[in-house]
Every structure is written in structure tokens, then in C-alpha cells.
Design an enzyme around this catalytic site. Structure first.
Site, PDB file in Angstrom:
ATOM      1  N   LYS A   1       0.836  -1.208   0.000  1.00 18.26           N
ATOM      2  CA  LYS A   1       0.000   0.000   0.000  1.00 18.26           C
ATOM      3  C   LYS A   1       0.866   1.251   0.000  1.00 18.26           C
ATOM      4  O   LYS A   1       0.574   2.221  -0.708  1.00 18.26           O
ATOM      5  CB  LYS A   1      -0.920  -0.011   1.224  1.00 18.26           C
ATOM      6  CG  LYS A   1      -2.025  -1.028   1.102  1.00 18.26           C
ATOM      7  CD  LYS A   1      -2.687  -1.305   2.430  1.00 18.26           C
ATOM      8  CE  LYS A   1      -3.600  -2.524   2.269  1.00 18.26           C
ATOM      9  NZ  LYS A   1      -4.083  -3.035   3.542  1.00 18.26           N
TER      10      LYS A   1
ATOM     11  N   ASP B   1     -11.888   2.351   3.046  1.00 20.41           N
ATOM     12  CA  ASP B   1     -12.310   0.991   2.693  1.00 20.41           C
ATOM     13  C   ASP B   1     -13.826   0.881   2.614  1.00 20.41           C
ATOM     14  O   ASP B   1     -14.349  -0.146   2.178  1.00 20.41           O
ATOM     15  CB  ASP B   1     -11.767  -0.033   3.686  1.00 20.41           C
ATOM     16  CG  ASP B   1     -10.626  -0.843   3.088  1.00 20.41           C
ATOM     17  OD1 ASP B   1     -10.480  -0.832   1.845  1.00 20.41           O
ATOM     18  OD2 ASP B   1      -9.894  -1.474   3.851  1.00 20.41           O
TER      19      ASP B   1
ATOM     20  N   GLN C   1      -4.909  -2.298   9.348  1.00 15.44           N
ATOM     21  CA  GLN C   1      -4.712  -3.594   8.699  1.00 15.44           C
ATOM     22  C   GLN C   1      -5.333  -4.713   9.543  1.00 15.44           C
ATOM     23  O   GLN C   1      -5.047  -4.822  10.730  1.00 15.44           O
ATOM     24  CB  GLN C   1      -3.212  -3.843   8.504  1.00 15.44           C
ATOM     25  CG  GLN C   1      -2.881  -5.126   7.771  1.00 15.44           C
ATOM     26  CD  GLN C   1      -3.318  -5.091   6.312  1.00 15.44           C
ATOM     27  OE1 GLN C   1      -3.145  -4.086   5.631  1.00 15.44           O
ATOM     28  NE2 GLN C   1      -3.896  -6.167   5.841  1.00 15.44           N
TER      29      GLN C   1
END
Ligand code: NDP
Length: 340
Positions: free
Chosen positions: A101, A168, A145
Site C-alpha cells: 500500500k 475501505d 490492517q
């Protein structure tokens, strides 16, 4: 405890692997696996190239588009999109995804920030890190995460992320808005958004078509079905308690498979001419492969590819789109910030 904010990651880096905040669970069919193997789209495949959906190529195009927009944002508004990634513990797979990322951010000109916390960090300390990023105007997107250690409530942490930085799209308010007519979520979850982006870029008609989504998880199946429905498809969701999944799937013009069962969707599940989007990532024993395994999707690629009009390979299909959509969501967030 001091917050270990990293400085923005510098220069463009090399290619990255698919990743989302919730790292795609690599289903090990029998052999242990940690890295990608050759694509089924290699010369060994009998599926003609004309049927292959080149997710990697489309994701590369999207990344170039994002990089161009970032340059404009910087020039016009002196604003650089920023993504913060919080990693708890030292799981190798999570570390790999986080690295990917940050590299992807650097490639398109974003700043990335990171906080690495020990596995035994308290929920309160983690909440403080999230709160600090919520308040930081340089940060337009926050990822924690997953998975988190068992002593930490995932729900409490994810709920604590500002809805305006929830890149997200997993916040209940974003998912709720996605489900409601007349409402628009601030963010759409990356993997299902990537599936729809593939269909739209390839000009696959969705409105009025039948679609079957296999799997109903919060991060893939359920939002994928909502996205298709918002585009006026008639959607059926199949899950582990569905009695005749093959028959239902066989009626669909569009199939999105996200069940996490290696090659579960057989060739005869596919209506001739259907478009097949395979989200699954599973490692399958293959003594002929260098690493002793290869990656397969939730669809029997060769058999389904014989009947489909278009199909995504694994790897190289949906995976690269997930991170491209993460970047797109972060860019959208930065654009909104520029308007304030
Ligand atoms: P989950 O395990 O959270 O959900 C799986 C879903 O599939 C559940 O709804 C389950 O049904 C359903 N299911 C399981 N077995 C069957 C079956 N035999 N028949 C019909 N439905 C079944 O998985 P995710 O949604 O997180 O991930 C799905 C796949 O996508 C995985 O292979 C994962 O690795 C991959 N993935 C890939 C990403 C990418 O970037 N390419 C990103 C995220 C995931 P029920 O609800 O009844 O249990």
C-alpha cells in the site's frame, strides 16, 4: 506510548501486489503459500486472450489517471492526498500488504503515513492512534490492517475511523448509505468497487441483466450485490446455505464469485456468454510450479472460460483493482478536502 508516525514515503516504488485493509485471505488448499505464482493466463491456458479481462492493465491505467489528478491537486490546491496505514503485530502477510500500500501510494504521488504497534498493544492505545489520524488534516484515508489480535475489538476500532476517512468503505454508515435508495456513500468498499469498475470499463451492460453474487461477506459479496442492484441488475445472492447454487448461477448474465472455496464454480454453472468476475484467491498444490503451488480463484478458470464471454484470471484480475480502488477512494477524499 509515542505514536510512531512515519514521514511521507518518498519516491515512486516498484510494482505492488493486490491488497485491501482486510488482506485477502489466502486459502491454502493444502500447501503453505505466501506469494503469487504464474497466472492462468499464461500459454498453458486454453482460454483465448480475447476473453480475458486484464485487471492488471486496467488497474495500471487507473493508477496513471490518479497520478495525473494528484499532480493537478498539488498544482492547484497545494494538496497532496495522504493515506495512513496502522499495523498491529508482525504478521508477515500483513507486513507485505502494508508495504504494498505504501509503495502504491508513492507511485501515484500520495504521502503515506504509518504506525506500527506491537501485538500486545491495548485497544485504548490503538484507538488513540486512530483518533490522531482522524484529526490530522494531512491524512485523507485511514486503514487499520486486519486481522487484529484477538484481544482487540475489530468492530470498535473500525467504528472509530472517521466516516470521512473510511477509504475501505466498511463503516456501517457508508454501507447503510450504499444499501439505501437516494443515498450515496462517501466510500464504496475497494474490492467490489473494483469488480464494477472492470464491468463498466469493458462496457458490459448491467442494467436489466441478471447477476449472481456468490458469497455475502461484508467486504465483498454483500456490497458487490448492492452495487449491481444500484445499476439496475436483478441480483441473486448465493451463500453456503443455498440449495442449488449451480442452477441459480447458471441463469446469470454476470457472475461475481467471492466464496473463498478454490475452483468451486464449475464450467457448467456458467451460462454461455456470461461475464465472470472471480474475486477468489486460493493457493493450490502444483508440483510443476516452482513454489509447489499456484494461485487459483473461486472459479474453475479453464472450464468456465470455455463458456464465458469474458472472465478475470487469478492472479491478474480483481486483485490489482482492489488497490487501485483504495487509491481512488483516497483521492476522492482529498478532493472533498480541497473543496472545504
Ligand atoms: P468470507 O469467508 O468472508 O465469505 C465467504 C462467503 O462465501 C460467505 O458468505 C459464505 O457463505 C460463502 N460461501 C462459503 N462457502 C460456500 C459454498 N460452498 N457455497 C456458496 N457460498 C459459500 O470471504 P471474503 O468475502 O472475505 O473473500 C472471498 C474470496 O475473495 C476469498 O477467496 C478471498 O481470498 C478473496 N478476496 C480477494 C480480494 C482481492 O483483492 N482479490 C479481496 C478480498 C477477498 P455464508 O455467509 O453462508 O457463510
Amino acid at each position: 506510548m509515542a505514536l510512531a508516525f512515519q514521514r511521507p514515503v518518498g519516491r515512486p516504488a516498484t510494482a505492488s501486489r493486490p491488497a485491501s485493509r482486510r488482506a485477502p485471505a489466502l486459502r491454502i488448499v493444502s500447501a503453505a503459500a505466501t506469494a503469487p505464482a504464474p497466472s492462468p493466463s499464461s500459454s498453458a491456458s486454453s482460454v483465448p486472450a480475447s476473453k480475458l479481462i486484464d485487471g492488471k492493465g486496467i488497474a495500471d491505467t487507473i493508477r496513471s489517471e490518479i497520478a495525473a489528478e494528484v499532480a493537478q491537486l498539488k498544482a492547484k490546491h497545494n494538496l497532496t492526498p495522504g493515506l495512513a496505514v496502522v499495523l498491529v503485530g508482525a504478521r508477515k502477510d500483513s507486513e507485505t500488504y502494508v508495504r504494498s500500500k505504501k509503495k502504491a501510494c508513492a507511485e501515484v504521488g500520495f504521502d503515506s503515513y504509518g504506525t506500527d504497534l506491537p501485538a500486545d498493544v491495548s485497544e485504548e492505545e490503538l484507538l488513540k492512534v486512530v483518533a490522531a489520524y482522524n484529526a490530522d488534516p494531512r491524512v485523507h484515508g485511514i486503514l487499520v490492517q486486519l486481522p487484529l489480535p484477538k484481544h482487540i475489538s475489530e468492530k470498535r476500532i473500525l467504528d472509530a475511523i472517521s466516516i470521512e476517512k473510511d477509504v475501505d468503505g466498511f463503516h456501517p454508515l457508508n454501507i447503510g448509505a450504499l444499501a439505501m435508495r437516494g443515498r450515496d456513500p462517501l466510500f464504496v468498499p475497494c474490492t467490489p468497487k473494483g469488480c464494477i469498475e472492470l464491468l463498466e470499463r469493458l462496457k458490459v451492460p448491467i442494467s436489466g441483466r441478471t447477476a449472481c453474487v456468490i458469497g455475502r461477506s461484508n467486504i465483498v459479496g454483500m456490497p458487490a450485490a448492492l452495487l449491481l442492484q444500484r445499476r439496475d441488475a436483478t441480483v441473486t445472492m448465493v451463500h453456503s446455505k443455498t440449495p442449488d447454487a449451480a442452477k441459480i448461477c447458471g441463469e446469470a448474465d454476470i457472475v461475481i464469485a467471492a466464496c473463498g472455496v478454490a475452483e468451486m464454480v464449475k464450467g457448467d454453472w456458467i451460462k454461455p456468454g456470461a461475464v465472470v468476475i472471480d474475486v477468489g484467491i486460493n493457493a493450490k498444490d502444483d508440483p510443476t510450479a516452482k513454489k509447489g503451488y499456484r494461485l487459483v480463484g473461486d472459479v474453475d478458470f479453464e472450464a468456465a472460460g470455455a463458456r464465458a464471454s469474458l472472465i478475470t484470471p487469478v492472479p491478474g484480475g480483481v486483485g490489482p483493482m482492489t488497490i487501485a480502488m483504495l487509491l481512488q477512494n483516497t483521492l476522492e477524499s482529498a478532493r472533498r478536502a480541497a473543496k472545504h
